[in-house]
Write a protein that holds these residues in place. Structure first.
Motif, PDB file in Angstrom:
ATOM      1  N   GLU A  83      16.662 -54.082 199.535  1.00 12.86           N
ATOM      2  CA  GLU A  83      17.723 -54.080 200.556  1.00 12.86           C
ATOM      3  C   GLU A  83      18.436 -55.434 200.592  1.00 12.86           C
ATOM      4  OE1 GLU A  83      14.555 -53.379 201.168  1.00 12.86           O
ATOM      5  OE2 GLU A  83      14.467 -51.284 201.841  1.00 12.86           O
ATOM      6  N   GLU A  84      17.662 -56.500 200.399  1.00 13.97           N
ATOM      7  CA  GLU A  84      18.236 -57.850 200.485  1.00 13.97           C
ATOM      8  C   GLU A  84      19.000 -58.243 199.224  1.00 13.97           C
ATOM      9  OE1 GLU A  84      14.629 -60.098 201.416  1.00 13.97           O
ATOM     10  OE2 GLU A  84      14.225 -58.384 202.735  1.00 13.97           O
ATOM     11  N   ARG A  85      18.802 -57.503 198.145  1.00 15.79           N
ATOM     12  CA  ARG A  85      19.461 -57.881 196.886  1.00 15.79           C
ATOM     13  C   ARG A  85      20.118 -56.659 196.262  1.00 15.79           C
ATOM     14  NH1 ARG A  85      14.273 -59.530 196.806  1.00 15.79           N
ATOM     15  NH2 ARG A  85      13.756 -57.798 195.446  1.00 15.79           N
ATOM     16  N   LYS A  86      20.729 -55.822 197.101  1.00 14.95           N
ATOM     17  CA  LYS A  86      21.179 -54.539 196.573  1.00 14.95           C
ATOM     18  C   LYS A  86      22.325 -54.683 195.563  1.00 14.95           C
ATOM     19  CE  LYS A  86      24.047 -53.196 200.529  1.00 14.95           C
ATOM     20  NZ  LYS A  86      25.329 -52.672 200.072  1.00 14.95           N
ATOM     21  N   ASP A  87      23.131 -55.746 195.662  1.00 17.11           N
ATOM     22  CA  ASP A  87      24.203 -55.945 194.680  1.00 17.11           C
ATOM     23  C   ASP A  87      23.646 -56.075 193.253  1.00 17.11           C
ATOM     24  OD1 ASP A  87      25.902 -55.881 196.777  1.00 17.11           O
ATOM     25  OD2 ASP A  87      26.570 -57.971 196.629  1.00 17.11           O
ATOM     26  N   ASN A  88      22.447 -56.657 193.148  1.00 11.95           N
ATOM     27  CA  ASN A  88      21.836 -56.829 191.811  1.00 11.95           C
ATOM     28  C   ASN A  88      21.601 -55.502 191.113  1.00 11.95           C
ATOM     29  OD1 ASN A  88      21.733 -59.497 192.414  1.00 11.95           O
ATOM     30  ND2 ASN A  88      19.518 -59.605 192.695  1.00 11.95           N
ATOM     31  N   ILE A  89      21.353 -54.451 191.913  1.00 13.41           N
ATOM     32  CA  ILE A  89      21.016 -53.148 191.325  1.00 13.41           C
ATOM     33  C   ILE A  89      22.182 -52.630 190.490  1.00 13.41           C
ATOM     34  CG2 ILE A  89      20.495 -50.733 191.899  1.00 13.41           C
ATOM     35  CD1 ILE A  89      19.052 -51.912 194.418  1.00 13.41           C
ATOM     36  N   ILE A  90      23.397 -52.785 190.994  1.00 14.08           N
ATOM     37  CA  ILE A  90      24.564 -52.306 190.242  1.00 14.08           C
ATOM     38  C   ILE A  90      25.047 -53.384 189.263  1.00 14.08           C
ATOM     39  CG2 ILE A  90      26.294 -52.950 192.006  1.00 14.08           C
ATOM     40  CD1 ILE A  90      26.546 -49.595 190.382  1.00 14.08           C
ATOM     41  N   ALA A  91      24.803 -54.652 189.597  1.00 13.73           N
ATOM     42  CA  ALA A  91      25.280 -55.738 188.728  1.00 13.73           C
ATOM     43  C   ALA A  91      24.615 -55.698 187.356  1.00 13.73           C
ATOM     44  CB  ALA A  91      25.027 -57.099 189.388  1.00 13.73           C
ATOM     45  N   THR A  92      23.400 -55.132 187.263  1.00 17.75           N
ATOM     46  CA  THR A  92      22.685 -55.126 185.985  1.00 17.75           C
ATOM     47  C   THR A  92      23.390 -54.283 184.918  1.00 17.75           C
ATOM     48  OG1 THR A  92      21.327 -53.290 186.758  1.00 17.75           O
ATOM     49  CG2 THR A  92      20.382 -55.474 186.988  1.00 17.75           C
ATOM     50  N   VAL A  93      24.328 -53.399 185.307  1.00 17.17           N
ATOM     51  CA  VAL A  93      25.044 -52.614 184.278  1.00 17.17           C
ATOM     52  C   VAL A  93      25.997 -53.495 183.478  1.00 17.17           C
ATOM     53  CG1 VAL A  93      24.880 -50.467 185.618  1.00 17.17           C
ATOM     54  CG2 VAL A  93      26.975 -51.850 185.754  1.00 17.17           C
ATOM     55  N   GLY A  94      26.370 -54.649 184.040  1.00 17.61           N
ATOM     56  CA  GLY A  94      27.228 -55.581 183.304  1.00 17.61           C
ATOM     57  C   GLY A  94      28.697 -55.419 183.649  1.00 17.61           C
ATOM     58  N   LYS A  95      29.474 -56.431 183.262  1.00 17.63           N
ATOM     59  CA  LYS A  95      30.878 -56.521 183.647  1.00 17.63           C
ATOM     60  C   LYS A  95      31.736 -55.374 183.082  1.00 17.63           C
ATOM     61  CE  LYS A  95      33.423 -60.497 185.088  1.00 17.63           C
ATOM     62  NZ  LYS A  95      33.563 -61.935 185.072  1.00 17.63           N
ATOM     63  N   ASP A  96      31.482 -55.032 181.817  1.00 19.39           N
ATOM     64  CA  ASP A  96      32.299 -53.982 181.183  1.00 19.39           C
ATOM     65  C   ASP A  96      32.126 -52.652 181.901  1.00 19.39           C
ATOM     66  OD1 ASP A  96      33.105 -55.857 179.415  1.00 19.39           O
ATOM     67  OD2 ASP A  96      31.815 -55.174 177.754  1.00 19.39           O
ATOM     68  N   GLU A  97      30.871 -52.311 182.154  1.00 25.97           N
ATOM     69  CA  GLU A  97      30.569 -51.050 182.838  1.00 25.97           C
ATOM     70  C   GLU A  97      31.151 -51.058 184.258  1.00 25.97           C
ATOM     71  OE1 GLU A  97      28.774 -47.227 182.931  1.00 25.97           O
ATOM     72  OE2 GLU A  97      29.110 -48.583 181.247  1.00 25.97           O
ATOM     73  N   LEU A  98      31.070 -52.201 184.932  1.00 26.75           N
ATOM     74  CA  LEU A  98      31.647 -52.316 186.282  1.00 26.75           C
ATOM     75  C   LEU A  98      33.158 -52.085 186.220  1.00 26.75           C
ATOM     76  CD1 LEU A  98      29.669 -55.335 187.799  1.00 26.75           C
ATOM     77  CD2 LEU A  98      29.716 -53.010 188.712  1.00 26.75           C
ATOM     78  N   ASN A  99      33.812 -52.646 185.203  1.00 26.78           N
ATOM     79  CA  ASN A  99      35.257 -52.454 185.053  1.00 26.78           C
ATOM     80  C   ASN A  99      35.598 -50.979 184.855  1.00 26.78           C
ATOM     81  OD1 ASN A  99      36.470 -54.974 185.449  1.00 26.78           O
ATOM     82  ND2 ASN A  99      35.835 -55.660 183.411  1.00 26.78           N
ATOM     83  N   GLU A 100      34.767 -50.283 184.068  1.00 27.76           N
ATOM     84  CA  GLU A 100      34.950 -48.844 183.875  1.00 27.76           C
ATOM     85  C   GLU A 100      34.876 -48.104 185.214  1.00 27.76           C
ATOM     86  OE1 GLU A 100      35.638 -46.886 181.134  1.00 27.76           O
ATOM     87  OE2 GLU A 100      36.107 -48.847 180.253  1.00 27.76           O
ATOM     88  N   MET A 101      33.867 -48.475 186.011  1.00 29.97           N
ATOM     89  CA  MET A 101      33.670 -47.822 187.309  1.00 29.97           C
ATOM     90  C   MET A 101      34.855 -48.095 188.244  1.00 29.97           C
ATOM     91  SD  MET A 101      29.715 -48.782 188.051  1.00 29.97           S
ATOM     92  CE  MET A 101      28.362 -48.039 187.132  1.00 29.97           C
TER      93      MET A 101
END
Ligand code: ZN
Length: 295
Positions: free
Chosen positions: A243-261
């Motif tokens: 709960e305290e680090r929930k951004d890390n859960i999605i951040a692990t997919v990486g920048k390219d994947e985040l851009n796709e999303m």
């Protein structure tokens, strides 16, 4: 979480020539089985590693340190990862939680084949210091064996690790736990001989726990004939804290994947690999998280 009965102890024996740890972990293994929908085989494998991780976490020097143990194998379970701290918290997952295999001829779950050949990595994250990491080839994939080998090879500490998880026919956990005994550098040969004789004659961990032996009794059996001083006891539990680090859960997919999303323009739901808790991220969240990542 109903992990009320799990705990571990540490002890010294033979005039401080031996240090020992023992754990009972039935409730937290059952919890892991339920959240990850683990097969019988995966319950045994992850249960062993969760138990070992907690005892190895107890060897850490500081409350902020973290210990991670990874098994990467070519067997159907594929990848096991466990992280423990010094405070009795552990979390972990199996990358293929539904993998199962026929029982071995002796009726035991075939964890060794489930993991297969590959590597074992131990990472220690020290607060404010460079992490320490060591990788060795797997010995048998049975986990206790591999960790015994790890301690000898990477840490030059003669060690014996015993681990066991007994899974009932219905998939519930009958008992789970283990022990670690280690020799200090100045240990006399007669102590080494006596201990190895003990280790050759003791019942298995699950035999002892199934009979209702406490973990103190288990260490008394392992260390039979030596004076034992119990030096600590702590409660242990499966705890994620994402709960305290929930951004890390999605951040692990990486920048390219985040851009796709972000391009998709839709809310994304994902779950924590360690505890299966689900999180939703809006497009604004995704942009903020992407911008916080370094290239
Ligand atoms: Zn989590």
């Amino acid at each position: 979480m109903e992990n009320y009965h799990d705990y571990m102890v540490r002890a010294m024996a033979a005039d401080k020539q031996i240090r020992a740890f023992a754990i009972t972990s039935k409730d937290l293994v059952e919890y892991a089985k339920n959240i990850h929908s683990l097969s019988h085989l995966a319950t045994a494998a992850l249960g062993r590693l969760l138990s070992a991780g907690l005892m190895m976490g107890d060897m850490l020097k500081s409350k902020e340190d973290l210990l991670t143990v990874q098994f990467m194998g070519d067997g159907p379970l594929k990848h096991l990862l466990v992280t423990a701290d010094y405070n009795g918290n552990v979390k972990g997952y199996v990358s293929n939680p539904s993998a199962d295999l026929p029982l071995r001829e002796d009726g035991h779950l075939d964890v060794g084949k489930g993991i297969g050949n590959g590597n074992l990595t131990v990472i220690r994250d020290f607060h404010m210091k460079e992490p320490y990491s060591s990788t060795i080839p797997l010995h048998s994939g049975e986990i206790a064996d591999d960790l015994t080998y790890y301690f000898a090879q990477s840490e030059q500490i003669p060690t014996s690790v015993g681990l066991g998880v007994l899974v009932n026919k219905d998939g519930s956990v009958n008992c789970a736990g283990g022990f670690i005994v280690q020799l200090m550098p100045f240990t006399k040969q007669e102590v080494i001989d006596k201990l190895s004789d003990n280790l050759n004659h003791i019942p298995t961990v699950t035999e002892m726990l199934k009979e209702g032996k406490s973990i103190e009794d288990m260490l008394r059996i392992v260390l039979n004939g030596f004076d034992i001083e119990f030096t600590g006891s702590k409660d242990v539990r499966f705890y994620c804290g994402c709960e305290e680090r929930k951004d890390n859960i999605i951040a692990t997919v990486g920048k390219d994947e985040l851009n796709e999303m972000i391009k998709e323009g839709k809310e994304v739901e994902t779950s924590c690999a360690f505890c299966e808790k689900k999180y939703k991220f809006s497009v604004e969240d995704l942009i903020r998280i992407r911008d916080s990542l370094k290239d």
